[in-house]
Write a protein that holds these residues in place. Structure first.
Motif, PDB file in Angstrom:
ATOM      1  N   ALA A  75     -11.097 -18.483   6.390  1.00  0.00           N
ATOM      2  CA  ALA A  75     -12.516 -18.664   6.067  1.00  0.00           C
ATOM      3  C   ALA A  75     -12.753 -18.602   4.560  1.00  0.00           C
ATOM      4  CB  ALA A  75     -13.358 -17.606   6.774  1.00  0.00           C
ATOM      5  N   LYS A  76     -11.906 -17.850   3.866  1.00  0.00           N
ATOM      6  CA  LYS A  76     -12.040 -17.723   2.413  1.00  0.00           C
ATOM      7  C   LYS A  76     -11.055 -18.599   1.663  1.00  0.00           C
ATOM      8  CE  LYS A  76     -13.743 -12.943   2.505  1.00  0.00           C
ATOM      9  NZ  LYS A  76     -13.511 -11.545   2.035  1.00  0.00           N
ATOM     10  N   ASN A  77     -10.230 -19.346   2.411  1.00  0.00           N
ATOM     11  CA  ASN A  77      -9.197 -20.175   1.775  1.00  0.00           C
ATOM     12  C   ASN A  77      -8.340 -19.355   0.809  1.00  0.00           C
ATOM     13  OD1 ASN A  77      -9.893 -22.497   3.123  1.00  0.00           O
ATOM     14  ND2 ASN A  77     -11.119 -23.327   1.456  1.00  0.00           N
ATOM     15  N   THR A  78      -7.948 -18.201   1.260  1.00  0.00           N
ATOM     16  CA  THR A  78      -7.204 -17.291   0.396  1.00  0.00           C
ATOM     17  C   THR A  78      -6.047 -16.665   1.156  1.00  0.00           C
ATOM     18  OG1 THR A  78      -9.197 -16.775  -0.875  1.00  0.00           O
ATOM     19  CG2 THR A  78      -7.362 -15.252  -1.084  1.00  0.00           C
ATOM     20  N   GLY A  79      -4.916 -16.591   0.482  1.00  0.00           N
ATOM     21  CA  GLY A  79      -3.763 -15.907   1.018  1.00  0.00           C
ATOM     22  C   GLY A  79      -3.511 -14.640   0.232  1.00  0.00           C
ATOM     23  N   TYR A  80      -2.768 -13.713   0.855  1.00  0.00           N
ATOM     24  CA  TYR A  80      -2.541 -12.418   0.227  1.00  0.00           C
ATOM     25  C   TYR A  80      -1.083 -11.992   0.390  1.00  0.00           C
ATOM     26  CZ  TYR A  80      -7.614 -12.258   0.763  1.00  0.00           C
ATOM     27  OH  TYR A  80      -8.948 -12.562   0.725  1.00  0.00           O
ATOM     28  N   LEU A  81      -0.661 -11.161  -0.538  1.00  0.00           N
ATOM     29  CA  LEU A  81       0.617 -10.472  -0.402  1.00  0.00           C
ATOM     30  C   LEU A  81       0.355  -9.002  -0.713  1.00  0.00           C
ATOM     31  CD1 LEU A  81       3.686 -10.779   0.132  1.00  0.00           C
ATOM     32  CD2 LEU A  81       3.974 -10.791  -2.360  1.00  0.00           C
ATOM     33  N   GLN A  82       0.395  -8.172   0.305  1.00  0.00           N
ATOM     34  CA  GLN A  82       0.225  -6.737   0.145  1.00  0.00           C
ATOM     35  C   GLN A  82       1.592  -6.133  -0.153  1.00  0.00           C
ATOM     36  OE1 GLN A  82      -2.677  -4.790   0.262  1.00  0.00           O
ATOM     37  NE2 GLN A  82      -1.326  -3.131  -0.419  1.00  0.00           N
ATOM     38  N   MET A  83       1.688  -5.494  -1.294  1.00  0.00           N
ATOM     39  CA  MET A  83       2.951  -4.900  -1.732  1.00  0.00           C
ATOM     40  C   MET A  83       2.826  -3.388  -1.626  1.00  0.00           C
ATOM     41  SD  MET A  83       3.391  -7.294  -5.127  1.00  0.00           S
ATOM     42  CE  MET A  83       4.937  -6.532  -5.595  1.00  0.00           C
ATOM     43  N   ASN A  84       3.485  -2.815  -0.650  1.00  0.00           N
ATOM     44  CA  ASN A  84       3.507  -1.365  -0.492  1.00  0.00           C
ATOM     45  C   ASN A  84       4.878  -0.824  -0.881  1.00  0.00           C
ATOM     46  OD1 ASN A  84       0.859  -1.333   0.485  1.00  0.00           O
ATOM     47  ND2 ASN A  84       1.536  -1.515   2.615  1.00  0.00           N
ATOM     48  N   ASN A  85       4.879   0.368  -1.428  1.00  0.00           N
ATOM     49  CA  ASN A  85       6.118   1.005  -1.868  1.00  0.00           C
ATOM     50  C   ASN A  85       6.946   0.066  -2.746  1.00  0.00           C
ATOM     51  OD1 ASN A  85       8.114   2.957  -2.091  1.00  0.00           O
ATOM     52  ND2 ASN A  85       9.146   2.321  -0.195  1.00  0.00           N
ATOM     53  N   PRO A  86       6.352  -0.528  -3.763  1.00  0.00           N
ATOM     54  CA  PRO A  86       7.136  -1.406  -4.621  1.00  0.00           C
ATOM     55  C   PRO A  86       8.183  -0.616  -5.383  1.00  0.00           C
ATOM     56  CG  PRO A  86       5.005  -1.005  -5.612  1.00  0.00           C
ATOM     57  CD  PRO A  86       4.958  -0.384  -4.256  1.00  0.00           C
ATOM     58  N   LYS A  87       9.240  -1.325  -5.750  1.00  0.00           N
ATOM     59  CA  LYS A  87      10.349  -0.738  -6.487  1.00  0.00           C
ATOM     60  C   LYS A  87      10.502  -1.463  -7.822  1.00  0.00           C
ATOM     61  CE  LYS A  87      12.723   0.056  -2.097  1.00  0.00           C
ATOM     62  NZ  LYS A  87      13.951  -0.208  -1.315  1.00  0.00           N
ATOM     63  N   PRO A  88      11.147  -0.853  -8.797  1.00  0.00           N
ATOM     64  CA  PRO A  88      11.333  -1.537 -10.089  1.00  0.00           C
ATOM     65  C   PRO A  88      12.001  -2.906  -9.943  1.00  0.00           C
ATOM     66  CG  PRO A  88      11.826   0.786 -10.328  1.00  0.00           C
ATOM     67  CD  PRO A  88      11.590   0.562  -8.855  1.00  0.00           C
ATOM     68  N   GLU A  89      12.859  -3.063  -8.968  1.00  0.00           N
ATOM     69  CA  GLU A  89      13.532  -4.355  -8.770  1.00  0.00           C
ATOM     70  C   GLU A  89      12.608  -5.426  -8.207  1.00  0.00           C
ATOM     71  OE1 GLU A  89      14.526  -1.362  -7.659  1.00  0.00           O
ATOM     72  OE2 GLU A  89      15.421  -1.472  -5.656  1.00  0.00           O
ATOM     73  N   ASP A  90      11.375  -5.048  -7.870  1.00  0.00           N
ATOM     74  CA  ASP A  90      10.384  -6.044  -7.447  1.00  0.00           C
ATOM     75  C   ASP A  90       9.669  -6.668  -8.635  1.00  0.00           C
ATOM     76  OD1 ASP A  90       9.512  -3.849  -4.729  1.00  0.00           O
ATOM     77  OD2 ASP A  90      10.776  -5.652  -4.641  1.00  0.00           O
TER      78      ASP A  90
END
Length: 127
Positions: A75-90
């Motif tokens: 409906a919002k024409n939007t995608g998401y990427l939720q990043m939990n517990n990110p690490k330095p290698e991300d």
């Protein structure tokens, strides 16, 4: 012409959380496969995640499985990427991509299958 615009990148501490957004225009968002890729300095672009509404399923790269979640709001024409517990290698530049990618085998993981790309957003994870 499809246009993609990422936002939400920045500096985050390891173990925190961050949500990236990808605003889509120029086509019917609900029928395309959407994916996130990333590229760290000196490395090749790497698949992160993909989904397709009609398939009702997602693919994740092994390095982010269980920590990152891809989603979309048609409906919002939007995608998401939720990043939990990110690490330095991300730490990397994150790109969203869309295209008429069939959702079988490993096709959604191949960057050559996508015909529209955003400009990227930098994510830096501090230790």
């Amino acid at each position: 012409q499809v246009q993609l615009l990422e936002s939400g990148g920045g500096l985050v501490q390891a173990g925190g959380s961050l949500r990236l957004s990808c605003a889509f225009s120029g086509h019917t968002f609900s029928i395309v496969t959407m994916a996130w890729f990333r590229q760290a300095p000196g490395k090749e672009r790497e698949f992160v995640a993909a989904n397709r509404q009609s398939a009702g399923s997602t693919h994740y790269g092994d390095s982010v499985k269980g920590r990152f979640t891809i989603s979309r709001d048609n409906a919002k024409n939007t995608g998401y990427l939720q990043m939990n517990n990110p690490k330095p290698e991300d730490t990397a530049v994150y790109y969203c991509a869309t295209g008429p990618v069939p959702f079988y085998a490993d096709l959604p993981r191949k960057e050559a299958m996508y015909d529209s790309w955003g400009q990227g957003t930098q994510v830096t994870v501090s230790s």
